[in-house]
Design a protein around this motif. Structure first.
Motif, PDB file in Angstrom:
ATOM      1  N   HIS A  70       7.801  -0.489   8.070  1.00 57.62           N
ATOM      2  CA  HIS A  70       6.502  -1.371   7.722  1.00 57.62           C
ATOM      3  C   HIS A  70       5.694  -0.948   6.936  1.00 57.62           C
ATOM      4  O   HIS A  70       4.754  -0.210   7.117  1.00 57.62           O
ATOM      5  N   ALA A  72       2.676  -1.544   3.879  1.00 61.96           N
ATOM      6  CA  ALA A  72       1.567  -2.317   3.538  1.00 61.96           C
ATOM      7  C   ALA A  72       1.111  -1.993   2.094  1.00 61.96           C
ATOM      8  O   ALA A  72       1.363  -1.023   1.552  1.00 61.96           O
ATOM      9  N   SER A  80      -6.601 -10.355   1.868  1.00 63.66           N
ATOM     10  CA  SER A  80      -6.482  -8.986   2.318  1.00 63.66           C
ATOM     11  C   SER A  80      -7.458  -8.859   3.256  1.00 63.66           C
ATOM     12  O   SER A  80      -8.156  -9.449   3.609  1.00 63.66           O
ATOM     13  N   GLU A  81      -7.012  -7.995   4.076  1.00 60.73           N
ATOM     14  CA  GLU A  81      -7.945  -7.624   5.308  1.00 60.73           C
ATOM     15  C   GLU A  81      -8.605  -6.316   5.230  1.00 60.73           C
ATOM     16  O   GLU A  81      -8.030  -5.383   4.594  1.00 60.73           O
ATOM     17  N   SER A  86      -9.038  -3.088  10.842  1.00 64.71           N
ATOM     18  CA  SER A  86      -7.678  -3.858  11.261  1.00 64.71           C
ATOM     19  C   SER A  86      -6.852  -2.780  12.073  1.00 64.71           C
ATOM     20  O   SER A  86      -7.084  -1.490  11.916  1.00 64.71           O
ATOM     21  N   VAL A  88      -3.999  -1.066  12.041  1.00 63.03           N
ATOM     22  CA  VAL A  88      -2.731  -0.638  10.808  1.00 63.03           C
ATOM     23  C   VAL A  88      -1.872   0.356  11.457  1.00 63.03           C
ATOM     24  O   VAL A  88      -1.213   0.981  10.615  1.00 63.03           O
ATOM     25  N   PRO A 118       1.957  -7.134   3.763  1.00 65.13           N
ATOM     26  CA  PRO A 118       0.484  -7.241   4.352  1.00 65.13           C
ATOM     27  C   PRO A 118      -0.377  -6.509   3.282  1.00 65.13           C
ATOM     28  O   PRO A 118       0.065  -5.391   2.834  1.00 65.13           O
ATOM     29  N   ARG A 119      -1.242  -7.118   3.264  1.00 71.10           N
ATOM     30  CA  ARG A 119      -2.489  -6.481   2.202  1.00 71.10           C
ATOM     31  C   ARG A 119      -3.816  -6.258   2.698  1.00 71.10           C
ATOM     32  O   ARG A 119      -4.398  -6.879   3.442  1.00 71.10           O
TER      33      ARG A 119
END
Length: 187
Positions: A70, A72, A80-81, A86, A88, A118-119
């Motif tokens: 996973h 990122a 982006s979040e 978030s 994470v 994912p950003r």
């Protein structure tokens, strides 16, 4: 590095569990003001690759998913979040782009594999202490500062003070090379 700007003696181990991979633009290698060298001296779980194009990184042995289920990407921009708000926990490896903002964006643009990750970005980063190299805009951090803050969010129990200490040493040593009358430009 020249002894006047070497910070090796200021670096101490930081035993991060979270994997960090830095993709560094070739023009940053050996840059006297670069902060990645601090991370290479401090972080236990760090990989560094230099390049710009996918073929550069592939030739250097980079595989974004090697050892990670996973990954990122930490890089602000569309889609982006905010990292701090978030969830994470599922991300076990983080990709960081090192270079000027323009060169880092170019690495992202030329490597679609990274764009698919994912950003995330920082919503409330600390102020940068990196007075010797200015970034465009507020809340921009040097690579070492960004990684230290990332690890503080992901591993709150981790002591990242050695990175901050090495950063202060780098800034102090760089400022010592500049005539005192010019210091006001760096504050």
């Amino acid at each position: 590095m020249h002894p006047n700007i070497c910070v090796c003696e200021a670096c101490a181990p930081v035993r991060n569990r979270t994997g960090v991979t830095i993709l560094q633009h070739p023009t940053e290698v050996g840059h006297a003001k670069g902060t990645v060298r601090i991370l290479t001296r401090c972080l236990a779980n760090l990989r560094l690759f230099t390049g710009e194009m996918p073929s550069d990184f592939h030739q250097a042995g980079f595989d974004s998913v090697a050892g990670s289920h996973h990954p990122a990407l930490l890089f602000p921009g569309p889609g982006s979040e905010a990292l701090e708000t978030s969830d994470v926990r599922q991300f076990d490896h983080w990709m960081i782009l090192d270079g000027t903002w323009r060169k880092a964006a170019k690495i992202l643009h030329q490597n679609p594999e990274l764009s698919a990750l994912p950003r995330f970005h920082f919503a409330n980063p600390p102020a940068s202490a990196y007075a010797i190299r200015k970034a465009p805009g507020e809340h921009r951090l040097a690579t070492a500062e960004a990684v230290a803050y990332l690890l503080n969010v992901l591993e709150p129990e981790l002591d990242t003070r050695p990175i901050a200490h090495a950063m202060r040493t780098l800034v102090d040593k760089q400022l010592a090379q500049i005539p005192a009358r010019l210091h006001r430009h760096y504050q």
